[in-house]
Structures are given as structure tokens and as C-alpha cells.
Design a protein around this motif. Structure first.
Motif, mmCIF file in Angstrom:
data_model
loop_
_atom_site.group_PDB
_atom_site.id
_atom_site.type_symbol
_atom_site.label_atom_id
_atom_site.label_comp_id
_atom_site.label_asym_id
_atom_site.label_seq_id
_atom_site.Cartn_x
_atom_site.Cartn_y
_atom_site.Cartn_z
ATOM 1 N N SER A 288 0.963 -1.199 -0.106
ATOM 2 C CA SER A 288 0.190 -0.024 -0.124
ATOM 3 C C SER A 288 0.717 1.118 0.107
ATOM 4 C CB SER A 288 -0.850 -0.070 1.225
ATOM 5 O OG SER A 288 -1.686 1.146 1.248
ATOM 6 N N ALA A 289 2.017 1.312 1.000
ATOM 7 C CA ALA A 289 3.042 2.149 0.851
ATOM 8 C C ALA A 289 3.432 2.671 -0.593
ATOM 9 C CB ALA A 289 4.068 2.166 1.748
ATOM 10 N N VAL A 290 3.804 1.551 -1.379
ATOM 11 C CA VAL A 290 4.421 1.683 -2.713
ATOM 12 C C VAL A 290 3.397 2.187 -3.627
ATOM 13 C CG1 VAL A 290 5.220 0.469 -4.547
ATOM 14 C CG2 VAL A 290 6.094 -0.234 -2.365
ATOM 15 N N ARG A 291 2.080 1.843 -3.517
ATOM 16 C CA ARG A 291 1.199 2.316 -4.374
ATOM 17 C C ARG A 291 0.781 3.792 -4.119
ATOM 18 N NH1 ARG A 291 -1.178 -2.712 -3.229
ATOM 19 N NH2 ARG A 291 -2.501 -2.010 -1.578
ATOM 20 N N ALA A 292 0.810 4.006 -2.645
ATOM 21 C CA ALA A 292 0.615 5.634 -2.632
ATOM 22 C C ALA A 292 1.754 6.360 -2.961
ATOM 23 C CB ALA A 292 0.579 5.599 -0.938
ATOM 24 N N ALA A 293 3.024 5.967 -2.993
ATOM 25 C CA ALA A 293 4.146 6.709 -3.442
ATOM 26 C C ALA A 293 3.975 6.755 -4.874
ATOM 27 C CB ALA A 293 5.364 5.960 -2.790
ATOM 28 N N GLU A 295 1.366 6.653 -6.557
ATOM 29 C CA GLU A 295 0.200 7.558 -7.071
ATOM 30 C C GLU A 295 0.547 9.098 -6.724
ATOM 31 O OE1 GLU A 295 -3.326 9.384 -8.135
ATOM 32 O OE2 GLU A 295 -2.724 7.342 -8.472
ATOM 33 N N ALA A 296 1.304 9.468 -5.652
ATOM 34 C CA ALA A 296 2.025 10.530 -5.417
ATOM 35 C C ALA A 296 2.794 11.191 -6.531
ATOM 36 C CB ALA A 296 2.554 11.037 -4.150
ATOM 37 N N ALA A 297 3.705 10.181 -6.999
ATOM 38 C CA ALA A 297 4.680 10.591 -8.003
ATOM 39 C C ALA A 297 3.714 10.762 -9.382
ATOM 40 C CB ALA A 297 5.482 9.519 -8.234
ATOM 41 N N ARG A 298 2.716 10.057 -9.632
ATOM 42 C CA ARG A 298 1.600 10.498 -10.668
ATOM 43 C C ARG A 298 0.943 11.734 -10.730
ATOM 44 N NH1 ARG A 298 0.946 4.750 -10.532
ATOM 45 N NH2 ARG A 298 -1.104 4.819 -9.192
ATOM 46 N N GLN A 299 0.619 11.899 -9.604
ATOM 47 C CA GLN A 299 -0.140 13.250 -9.183
ATOM 48 C C GLN A 299 0.852 14.417 -9.464
ATOM 49 O OE1 GLN A 299 -3.214 13.736 -8.896
ATOM 50 N NE2 GLN A 299 -3.088 16.088 -8.790
ATOM 51 N N ALA A 300 2.000 14.258 -9.091
ATOM 52 C CA ALA A 300 2.931 15.503 -9.076
ATOM 53 C C ALA A 300 3.216 15.497 -10.627
ATOM 54 C CB ALA A 300 4.315 15.189 -8.555
ATOM 55 N N LEU A 301 3.529 14.301 -11.354
ATOM 56 C CA LEU A 301 3.680 14.367 -12.973
ATOM 57 C C LEU A 301 2.468 15.338 -13.686
ATOM 58 C CD1 LEU A 301 5.337 13.878 -15.269
ATOM 59 C CD2 LEU A 301 4.283 11.829 -15.407
ATOM 60 N N ARG A 302 1.418 14.700 -13.005
ATOM 61 C CA ARG A 302 -0.075 15.409 -13.894
ATOM 62 C C ARG A 302 0.025 16.739 -13.464
ATOM 63 N NH1 ARG A 302 -2.571 10.369 -12.175
ATOM 64 N NH2 ARG A 302 -2.968 11.446 -10.097
#
Length: 530
Positions: A288-293, A295-302
Motif C-alpha cells: 500500500s505504501a508503494v502504491r501511495a508513493a 500515486e503521489a509521483a503520478r499526481q506530481a507529474l500530472r
């Protein structure tokens, strides 16, 4: 303790569930059973008195004189015993007075406290077990059963039949842990805390909170003297059996097989399940921590993409290229606007104008317009600024935006859409439209004005005819109509002229009649004769 607590069966660990085991589980969660087998002492001594099986006759007189209803505040606490052996049922107590019927959940709660106190003294030699005992000198909590082992370890056994919110459980749990007391929660076999259906126990929000900590969720039935827990299969851990986190198959175990360990109440099998569950939850937390990280990276890229696209759009609005486009179009048309695709750093107006002006406009009428070709042109022109594009692959937000642009270009006849259904599959494609250039706002206004004049002329039933309504002069006179395939700018109207040598004048309007009409014997234009 032997003889006091008797289990009715042992859990069948085979795959599936036998009819006997299913009936056993159903008896465990049965709500209607109200056997009354524990009584309180009249002298106020702690602990409840169990009525042994088959002892109803022998204990009747002592019950009337020495025992009373264990429910606090009972208005008619006098008891007697009932012999149910002939009916094949267990002996029990009952009130002497008729009409006394305590709430089942309240009675179960009282009986469970007495049962657990007796069990703790039996299962843990040298232990003290006191009902309704405070957790500290400030009486911050009153435990249903407070157990103290010879080594000083303390356990608070809490029986919960009524509803309990997650917040209330957390508050009590943290309070006990601050006093170095291990709290063990046993939920009622019936009522608010039991959601059993067809051999599966479904956990409520508070029970899921306990399960998420890796601790087992336990249910108690003081009448059958059993404690149960639920298990499920964790597919992410190689199909391991773990304690249920949401729902699971119920496992019912006699109370005699349970013991108090340093971190709770367990059976021998449950210790292994607890360790497997803790390991599984740790893996799930890491994933879950990996998935959250991620998703955070994808959000930052977006967010970076949106900022880059906004900057490019600002540069585009100030560019000479857009100024030239506005000079040709007059205003930005809707077919060159739309939602920005995900992952594109280029202004939507910029890449749409590029596709129209440099790719689509030069095509011949009815020439095929392929979205894959357009995507390839975008990649060649803008590179990875248009995002990840695979021209030959279906789907994708940029491809969808390109197709939406082509669809919007149908209205001004800049593109045409075609459909075909073969073998039950519908296909569509676009071709270059008939109109070469879109009309400017001034040209559209002129078209609308002339159309209004024509309508007014028809409504008046005669009157002067403008050149735009004169169908006798050939195709040039249609230039002012709203037909989308005609040139954008209408030619100047032809001046009227007299018939030349060899030409015959129309009997109605005086203009020349075409020779092929004269050859057919017509003296007037077909339009004039209507």
C-alpha cells in the motif's frame, strides 16, 4: 474447572463444512436461547454460581435461600431451579415470580462475565479474576473481568453485546494500554455484534479496526461456553489462511481450549494464525505504501504537465502564428477547441491548428483522414510534448481528442464521417470535406442576411429579385446561399443585358433565353413560367 465448562464439538478443519458443523455454528449464534444457568449469591460474595447439569432437584432448596438473579437491579430476584431432563434440555434457573423477563443481551452479558471469571481462575493457576473491577485508582475504566496473573500481568476481559463505535473502542483500548493492561474484547454471539450468515461472520467497523491491528476478533456464547473467531484466505500471500479482515468462516472452539498469553487470549492454532496474519498485514502495508508513493509521483507529474500546458498556451496566445490564424478565421471556432488530453504539454489550440492548417487543409476532397496519421504528424512536430503516443494502437486520450476534433469538423463540412457494419462490427472513418475554407464571422453574417432576404421575397409573393435569388444565371447566382459546399466569398452579381443577335428574349422578364430552351419551343425561362 473440569465439569464446569463443556464444549459441544470441535471445529472440523476439513475443506467445506459438514451438516453437523453447520448446525453447531448455527447453535452458537442462535439468538432465541435464554438458558439461565448462573446465579448470584445473596450474601454479596463475588462470582456467579453455576447450576451443574442434572442438579436441579438437589439444588432447589439452597437456590431459594442462598441465590438470587444475577442481573443488577432485578425487581424480583428470587430464583428456583427447573428440571428439563425429560425434555432433553439442560437444567437451569428461573424466577419464582412470573412475568420477569430480562433482555436477552443483558442476561448474556451477565452470564458471560461470570463464565470468564470462573474460566480464568481455572485456566491460569494462581490467577485472580474479579468482575466489575476498576482499571486504576482513578477508576478510569471498569473492566467486566479483571484478571491478574501471579507474575503481575493484568488482563481486562471486556464482553460487548451492545453497539460500540470505533472511536469508543480506541479510547478504551488506549486507556488500558496506558496502564499496562492487555484488553481482550469478546463480542456477543447474538444481537448488535453478531453478523453471521450461512457459516460466514461479517465484521462491523469496530471489529475491522481490531482485525487491522493483527489481533483476533472473538465472539463468546456463555450458554454453549464457547468462543469463536473467523478466518479467510489471503491470495496475495500465496493462499495463506489468516484471520478475517472483512468476513470469514466461523470457527467455534470450546472455552477449555483457550489460554491467556502475554498479548491476548489464544488457542494453540490461533497463535500460528495470528503470526501469519501479522506478516500478511505487513506485506499489505508495504504494498500500500508503494502504491501511495506511485500515486503521489503520478499526481506530481500530472500537475507538472498542467503547468507546462498552461505556459505553452500563454505563449501561443501571444504568438504571431495565432494572430495569423485569427486573421483568417475571424474568431476561434468550436471545432478547433476541446478538452486537453491527459499527458499533453502542448496547448490544445496550438496542436489542433497545426493539424488543420498543415495536415488536413491540403488534402483533396474525399481523401481519407486517418487518426493514426494525424497522431504520427503530432509526434513528428511536437515530440514527447504530446505525451506517450502509439499511433497504431487503439484508445488513448489524445486519439480521442483528435477524433472529437474530426467529428466537430463535420458541421462546417470540413470533414465527413462514414460508417460501415460488417460481421456485426461497426467501423467508422473520416474523409476530407467539400468546403475548402471555413467562413469568417462576416461571411456568415452576409450569408444569413441574404437568406433572410430570400425568405422575405418568397413571403411577399413577388417584388424585386436580387441576384442571389436569380436562378437563371447559372451556378454563380447560388454563391450567396447557405450551402456549405459553395465558395466562401460570393462573386459579384451579373448586370442585366439585352438579348444579342440570334438570342430570343424571355416573354416575361426580357432576359435572354438559352438556345437549347428555344430549340425545345420555350419562349420563357422555366422559372419565370412557374
Amino acid at each position: 474447572m473440569t465439569g464446569d465448562i463443556v464444549g459441544t464439538s470441535i471445529y472440523d478443519a476439513r475443506v467445506g463444512m459438514s451438516d453437523e458443523n453447520a448446525q453447531h455454528h448455527a447453535r452458537f449464534v442462535h439468538e432465541g436461547e435464554r438458558r439461565f444457568i448462573y446465579a448470584a449469591r445473596r450474601d454479596g460474595a463475588r462470582g456467579l454460581v453455576l447450576l451443574p447439569e442434572g442438579a436441579a432437584q438437589a439444588r432447589r432448596a439452597p437456590t431459594k435461600s442462598e441465590l438470587m438473579c444475577p442481573v443488577p437491579g432485578c425487581p424480583m430476584p428470587d430464583l428456583t431451579t427447573v428440571d428439563r431432563s425429560r425434555a432433553g434440555r439442560r437444567d437451569g434457573y428461573r424466577h419464582l415470580a412470573k412475568g420477569v423477563d430480562h433482555c436477552a443481551e443483558r442476561m448474556h452479558h451477565v452470564l458471560a462475565k461470570g463464565l470468564l471469571a470462573r474460566w480464568a481462575r481455572w485456566a491460569m493457576p494462581g490467577a485472580s479474576a474479579i468482575e466489575e473491577h476498576p482499571s486504576n485508582d482513578a477508576r478510569e475504566r471498569i473492566a467486566d473481568v479483571m484478571v491478574r496473573l501471579p507474575d503481575g500481568a493484568q488482563f481486562a476481559l471486556e464482553v460487548q453485546y451492545s453497539a460500540l463505535s470505533v472511536e469508543a473502542w480506541r479510547e478504551r483500548h488506549e486507556s488500558y494500554r496506558r496502564d499496562d493492561i492487555v484488553d481482550v474484547w469478546l463480542f456477543g454471539h447474538a444481537g448488535e455484534q453478531s453478523r453471521w450468515r450461512g457459516g460466514v461472520m461479517y465484521l462491523n467497523a469496530t471489529q475491522r479496526e481490531i482485525a487491522a491491528s493483527g489481533a483476533p476478533v472473538l465472539w463468546i456464547n456463555p450458554l454453549t461456553e464457547e468462543v469463536a473467531y473467523a478466518t479467510s484466505t489471503a491470495w496475495s500471500s500465496g493462499r495463506a489462511t489468516i484471520l478475517a479482515q472483512e468476513e470469514g468462516e466461523l470457527r467455534v472452539v470450546p472455552l477449555t481450549q483457550w489460554r491467556l498469553l502475554e498479548d491476548g487470549m489464544f488457542t494453540r492454532e490461533l497463535v500460528g494464525l495470528r503470526d501469519t496474519t501479522v506478516a500478511h498485514l505487513a506485506l499489505e502495508a508495504a504494498a500500500s505504501a508503494v502504491r501511495a508513493a506511485d500515486e503521489a509521483a503520478r499526481q506530481a507529474l500530472r500537475e507538472q504537465i498542467v503547468v507546462a500546458r498552461e505556459r505553452d498556451h500563454e505563449a501561443w496566445l501571444a504568438s504571431s502564428e495565432r494572430a495569423a490564424a485569427m486573421a483568417a478565421l475571424g474568431e476561434w471556432p468550436t471545432w478547433l477547441a476541446g478538452e486537453d488530453p491527459v499527458g499533453t504539454r502542448v496547448s490544445g489550440e496550438r496542436w489542433r491548428w497545426f493539424l488543420w492548417s498543415e495536415v488536413i487543409r491540403p488534402l483533396a476532397k474525399d481523401e481519407r483522414v486517418r487518426s493514426s496519421d494525424l497522431l504520427a504528424k503530432l509526434v513528428t512536430r511536437f515530440g514527447d510534448a504530446v505525451g506517450v503516443v502509439t499511433p497504431g494502437a487503439p484508445g488513448g486520450s489524445l486519439r480521442a481528442a483528435v477524433i472529437a476534433m474530426l467529428s466537430a469538423m463535420q458541421r462546417p463540412s470540413l470533414a465527413s464521417r462514414h460508417e460501415q457494419k460488417r460481421f456485426g462490427v461497426k467501423r467508422f472513418w473520416f474523409t476530407r470535406g467539400s468546403v475548402r475554407e471555413p467562413l469568417t464571422p462576416e461571411q456568415r453574417a452576409e450569408v444569413m442576411r441574404r437568406a433572410s432576404e430570400r425568405e422575405a421575397g418568397r413571403a411577399g409573393g413577388g417584388g424585386s429579385r436580387t441576384s442571389s435569388t436569380d436562378y437563371r444565371r447559372g451556378p454563380g447566382s447560388l454563391a450567396g446561399s447557405s450551402w456549405r459546399w459553395l465558395p466562401a466569398m460570393p462573386p459579384a452579381p451579373l448586370p442585366p443585358r439585352a438579348p444579342g443577335p440570334g438570342e430570343r428574349a424571355c416573354a416575361r422578364c426580357g432576359l435572354p433565353v438559352a438556345p437549347f430552351l428555344v430549340d425545345q419551343g420555350l419562349r420563357t425561362h422555366p422559372v419565370c413560367s412557374r
